[in-house]
Motif scaffolding. Sequence first.
Motif, mmCIF file in Angstrom:
data_model
loop_
_atom_site.group_PDB
_atom_site.id
_atom_site.type_symbol
_atom_site.label_atom_id
_atom_site.label_comp_id
_atom_site.label_asym_id
_atom_site.label_seq_id
_atom_site.Cartn_x
_atom_site.Cartn_y
_atom_site.Cartn_z
ATOM 1 N N GLU A 106 0.827 -1.201 0.000
ATOM 2 C CA GLU A 106 0.000 0.000 0.000
ATOM 3 C C GLU A 106 0.862 1.252 0.000
ATOM 4 O O GLU A 106 1.882 1.314 0.684
ATOM 5 C CB GLU A 106 -0.899 0.043 1.236
ATOM 6 C CG GLU A 106 -2.159 -0.763 1.123
ATOM 7 C CD GLU A 106 -3.081 -0.464 2.284
ATOM 8 O OE1 GLU A 106 -3.931 0.445 2.145
ATOM 9 O OE2 GLU A 106 -2.936 -1.122 3.317
ATOM 10 N N GLN A 121 -6.917 11.486 5.939
ATOM 11 C CA GLN A 121 -6.791 10.174 5.291
ATOM 12 C C GLN A 121 -5.360 9.648 5.412
ATOM 13 O O GLN A 121 -5.144 8.445 5.610
ATOM 14 C CB GLN A 121 -7.184 10.274 3.818
ATOM 15 C CG GLN A 121 -8.645 10.536 3.577
ATOM 16 C CD GLN A 121 -8.940 10.893 2.127
ATOM 17 O OE1 GLN A 121 -8.140 10.632 1.221
ATOM 18 N NE2 GLN A 121 -10.085 11.500 1.894
ATOM 19 N N GLU A 123 -3.278 10.278 7.846
ATOM 20 C CA GLU A 123 -3.104 9.818 9.229
ATOM 21 C C GLU A 123 -3.712 8.430 9.408
ATOM 22 O O GLU A 123 -3.104 7.553 10.029
ATOM 23 C CB GLU A 123 -3.712 10.814 10.204
ATOM 24 C CG GLU A 123 -2.924 12.107 10.298
ATOM 25 C CD GLU A 123 -3.474 13.050 11.356
ATOM 26 O OE1 GLU A 123 -3.895 12.578 12.434
ATOM 27 O OE2 GLU A 123 -3.471 14.270 11.098
ATOM 28 N N THR A 124 -4.899 8.220 8.867
ATOM 29 C CA THR A 124 -5.541 6.915 8.948
ATOM 30 C C THR A 124 -4.688 5.852 8.244
ATOM 31 O O THR A 124 -4.493 4.757 8.764
ATOM 32 C CB THR A 124 -6.959 6.978 8.323
ATOM 33 O OG1 THR A 124 -7.732 7.926 9.046
ATOM 34 C CG2 THR A 124 -7.646 5.625 8.350
ATOM 35 N N PHE A 125 -4.198 6.198 7.070
ATOM 36 C CA PHE A 125 -3.312 5.300 6.329
ATOM 37 C C PHE A 125 -2.092 4.917 7.161
ATOM 38 O O PHE A 125 -1.730 3.749 7.260
ATOM 39 C CB PHE A 125 -2.874 5.968 5.018
ATOM 40 C CG PHE A 125 -1.759 5.260 4.318
ATOM 41 C CD1 PHE A 125 -1.986 4.126 3.559
ATOM 42 C CD2 PHE A 125 -0.453 5.730 4.416
ATOM 43 C CE1 PHE A 125 -0.941 3.469 2.917
ATOM 44 C CE2 PHE A 125 0.597 5.081 3.773
ATOM 45 C CZ PHE A 125 0.331 3.949 3.035
ATOM 46 N N ARG A 127 -1.648 4.963 10.432
ATOM 47 C CA ARG A 127 -1.977 4.104 11.573
ATOM 48 C C ARG A 127 -2.184 2.656 11.139
ATOM 49 O O ARG A 127 -1.826 1.726 11.859
ATOM 50 C CB ARG A 127 -3.217 4.632 12.288
ATOM 51 C CG ARG A 127 -2.931 5.849 13.149
ATOM 52 C CD ARG A 127 -4.111 6.218 14.054
ATOM 53 N NE ARG A 127 -5.208 6.789 13.314
ATOM 54 C CZ ARG A 127 -5.337 8.063 12.992
ATOM 55 N NH1 ARG A 127 -4.414 8.935 13.358
ATOM 56 N NH2 ARG A 127 -6.388 8.489 12.306
ATOM 57 N N LYS A 128 -2.726 2.436 9.941
ATOM 58 C CA LYS A 128 -2.928 1.076 9.432
ATOM 59 C C LYS A 128 -1.600 0.369 9.141
ATOM 60 O O LYS A 128 -1.538 -0.852 9.124
ATOM 61 C CB LYS A 128 -3.766 1.111 8.149
ATOM 62 C CG LYS A 128 -5.227 1.369 8.390
ATOM 63 C CD LYS A 128 -6.065 1.478 7.130
ATOM 64 C CE LYS A 128 -5.599 0.734 5.932
ATOM 65 N NZ LYS A 128 -6.413 0.913 4.735
ATOM 66 N N GLN A 129 -0.549 1.150 8.895
ATOM 67 C CA GLN A 129 0.748 0.557 8.545
ATOM 68 C C GLN A 129 1.568 0.163 9.777
ATOM 69 O O GLN A 129 2.591 -0.488 9.659
ATOM 70 C CB GLN A 129 1.551 1.529 7.688
ATOM 71 C CG GLN A 129 0.876 1.917 6.392
ATOM 72 C CD GLN A 129 0.550 0.729 5.512
ATOM 73 O OE1 GLN A 129 1.359 -0.178 5.333
ATOM 74 N NE2 GLN A 129 -0.661 0.703 4.977
#
Length: 130
Positions: A106, A121, A123-125, A127-129
């Motif tokens: 990603e 978005q 920041e959300t990305f 945190r998912k990593q």
Amino acid sequence: MKTAVRYYSRSGNTKALAEAIARAAGTKAVSVDAEDAALTEPVDVLFIGGALYAYGLDKHLKTYLQSLDAGKVSKAVVFSTAWLSKHALDLIRKELEAKGIPVASETFFAKNMPDPDVLEQAETFARKQL
């Protein structure tokens, strides 16, 4: 988890994105041409970003990528900003993989200066990593 955020930005667009990612990762964003840009300790995740300049990576970013030690980076996550092309993502990935650094599948891309929604978005990305 130890994280680092490194970027190169001429216009400030990539810097804005890097700072949003750094907020989510609980670290600071550092330009690759800053004195403290070198990774002195191993990191679990390195967020690394830049943009396309004259169809290639800026020499500061390219030099930094070539200087990375694969033994100090468990995983790299690539991000970019640009007016039109997402090609910088591929070029950064190629440099990292040539160094033997694993790269997350990603990526995150923002067109031009990221607006507040895009920064959220990012920041959300990030945190998912983690």
